[in-house]
Design a protein around this motif. Sequence first.
Motif, mmCIF file in Angstrom:
data_model
loop_
_atom_site.group_PDB
_atom_site.id
_atom_site.type_symbol
_atom_site.label_atom_id
_atom_site.label_comp_id
_atom_site.label_asym_id
_atom_site.label_seq_id
_atom_site.Cartn_x
_atom_site.Cartn_y
_atom_site.Cartn_z
ATOM 1 N N UNK A 143 6.486 76.270 -21.155
ATOM 2 C CA UNK A 143 5.248 75.592 -21.025
ATOM 3 C C UNK A 143 5.224 74.496 -22.096
ATOM 4 N N UNK A 144 5.719 74.993 -23.363
ATOM 5 C CA UNK A 144 5.661 73.902 -24.503
ATOM 6 C C UNK A 144 6.717 72.848 -24.370
ATOM 7 N N UNK A 145 7.787 73.355 -23.499
ATOM 8 C CA UNK A 145 8.809 72.243 -23.451
ATOM 9 C C UNK A 145 8.806 71.490 -21.994
ATOM 10 N N UNK A 146 7.846 71.881 -21.297
ATOM 11 C CA UNK A 146 7.717 71.393 -20.005
ATOM 12 C C UNK A 146 8.773 71.283 -19.062
ATOM 13 N N UNK A 147 9.442 72.733 -19.134
ATOM 14 C CA UNK A 147 10.452 73.052 -18.164
ATOM 15 C C UNK A 147 10.457 74.391 -17.659
ATOM 16 N N UNK A 148 11.385 74.789 -16.883
ATOM 17 C CA UNK A 148 11.274 76.172 -16.274
ATOM 18 C C UNK A 148 11.740 77.214 -17.002
ATOM 19 N N UNK A 149 11.283 78.441 -16.780
ATOM 20 C CA UNK A 149 11.708 79.558 -17.431
ATOM 21 C C UNK A 149 13.113 79.700 -17.536
ATOM 22 N N UNK A 150 13.846 79.719 -16.255
ATOM 23 C CA UNK A 150 15.285 79.913 -16.287
ATOM 24 C C UNK A 150 16.030 78.915 -16.996
ATOM 25 N N UNK A 151 15.451 77.782 -17.388
ATOM 26 C CA UNK A 151 16.277 76.790 -18.132
ATOM 27 C C UNK A 151 16.127 77.464 -19.637
ATOM 28 N N UNK A 152 15.196 77.647 -19.894
ATOM 29 C CA UNK A 152 14.892 78.429 -21.501
ATOM 30 C C UNK A 152 15.622 79.590 -21.508
ATOM 31 N N UNK A 153 15.771 80.542 -20.257
ATOM 32 C CA UNK A 153 16.628 81.779 -20.538
ATOM 33 C C UNK A 153 17.952 81.453 -20.675
ATOM 34 N N UNK A 154 18.609 80.445 -19.921
ATOM 35 C CA UNK A 154 20.081 79.974 -20.270
ATOM 36 C C UNK A 154 20.382 79.374 -21.482
ATOM 37 N N UNK A 155 19.314 78.633 -22.116
ATOM 38 C CA UNK A 155 19.445 78.137 -23.432
ATOM 39 C C UNK A 155 19.574 79.286 -24.499
ATOM 40 N N UNK A 156 18.812 80.185 -24.268
ATOM 41 C CA UNK A 156 18.752 81.140 -25.330
ATOM 42 C C UNK A 156 19.948 81.985 -25.157
ATOM 43 N N UNK A 157 20.488 82.538 -23.953
ATOM 44 C CA UNK A 157 21.826 82.797 -23.513
ATOM 45 C C UNK A 157 22.917 82.181 -24.426
ATOM 46 N N UNK A 158 22.652 80.774 -24.186
ATOM 47 C CA UNK A 158 23.822 79.990 -25.114
ATOM 48 C C UNK A 158 23.745 80.129 -26.575
ATOM 49 N N UNK A 159 22.709 80.198 -27.032
ATOM 50 C CA UNK A 159 22.229 80.561 -28.352
ATOM 51 C C UNK A 159 22.690 81.862 -28.751
ATOM 52 N N UNK A 160 22.918 82.704 -27.944
ATOM 53 C CA UNK A 160 23.422 84.218 -28.180
ATOM 54 C C UNK A 160 21.861 85.103 -28.608
ATOM 55 N N UNK A 161 21.073 84.579 -28.173
ATOM 56 C CA UNK A 161 19.612 85.430 -28.371
ATOM 57 C C UNK A 161 19.574 86.396 -27.195
ATOM 58 N N UNK A 162 19.494 87.699 -27.418
ATOM 59 C CA UNK A 162 19.215 88.625 -26.591
ATOM 60 C C UNK A 162 17.766 89.150 -26.809
ATOM 61 N N UNK A 163 17.273 89.906 -25.613
ATOM 62 C CA UNK A 163 16.054 90.479 -25.959
ATOM 63 C C UNK A 163 14.666 89.894 -26.034
ATOM 64 N N UNK A 164 13.695 90.292 -26.285
ATOM 65 C CA UNK A 164 12.340 89.663 -26.491
ATOM 66 C C UNK A 164 12.024 89.003 -25.431
ATOM 67 N N UNK A 165 12.253 89.532 -24.113
ATOM 68 C CA UNK A 165 11.721 88.954 -22.811
ATOM 69 C C UNK A 165 10.430 89.376 -22.673
ATOM 70 N N UNK A 166 9.829 90.109 -23.248
ATOM 71 C CA UNK A 166 8.523 90.616 -23.108
ATOM 72 C C UNK A 166 8.069 91.017 -21.757
ATOM 73 N N UNK A 167 7.236 90.317 -20.958
ATOM 74 C CA UNK A 167 7.066 90.755 -19.721
ATOM 75 C C UNK A 167 7.824 90.464 -18.351
ATOM 76 N N UNK A 168 9.198 89.752 -18.691
ATOM 77 C CA UNK A 168 10.241 89.372 -17.650
ATOM 78 C C UNK A 168 11.229 90.449 -17.584
#
Length: 185
Positions: A143-168
């Motif tokens: 919501x902050x970046x005005x994009x979709x959740x899947x795009x953020x998820x892919x970016x986090x994966x690219x950064x090597x960030x795991x976990x903290x998916x909260x309610x997903x």
Amino acid sequence: MNMNWDYIAGLFDGEGSVQIKNYPDRSQGRGIALVIGITDGDVLDGLQEFLQSKGIKSSVYHRTVLRGKERKPCQWWQISNKWDATEFLNAIKERVIVKRGKVLEALAFRQQLSTFTRPFNQSELELIRGYTAEGKTLKEIANILACGVSKVLKARHKLGIQGNLSNHKPYWKKKAEIPRCASAG
């Protein structure tokens, strides 16, 4: 009826509305809807036909509404596709008077949305890293970046960030949490 852009801009200026909406559960994240509501359906049908000849898709809805003690026909025209909305707004932006500010705001908002159809650049990836460290959920970051959740998820994966998916949770984990019935036998 002889439709042209000047007439349409005047109609939209008087009877139309620009709605900038937040759709947090949709892949687009946010969107724009353009609406005109009037009682003369022939005008809206002519508008739709004119726009269709210009390659802009729109919808016209007809229904009856209760006004006081009597029912009156009410029609509304709508564009909710972001590309068609942008085309329409660009065509009328120099012709509208009353709603010019809202039209320009919607076009600026649409431009902001367009910036995130490309891959994230390094500074945007760092923003995602920072928001994740702050404990923000995927939905909040999207919501902050005005994009979709899947795009953020892919970016986090690219950064090597795991976990903290909260309610997903993946659907199969939700199914596994449902207690199973004892088998008869």
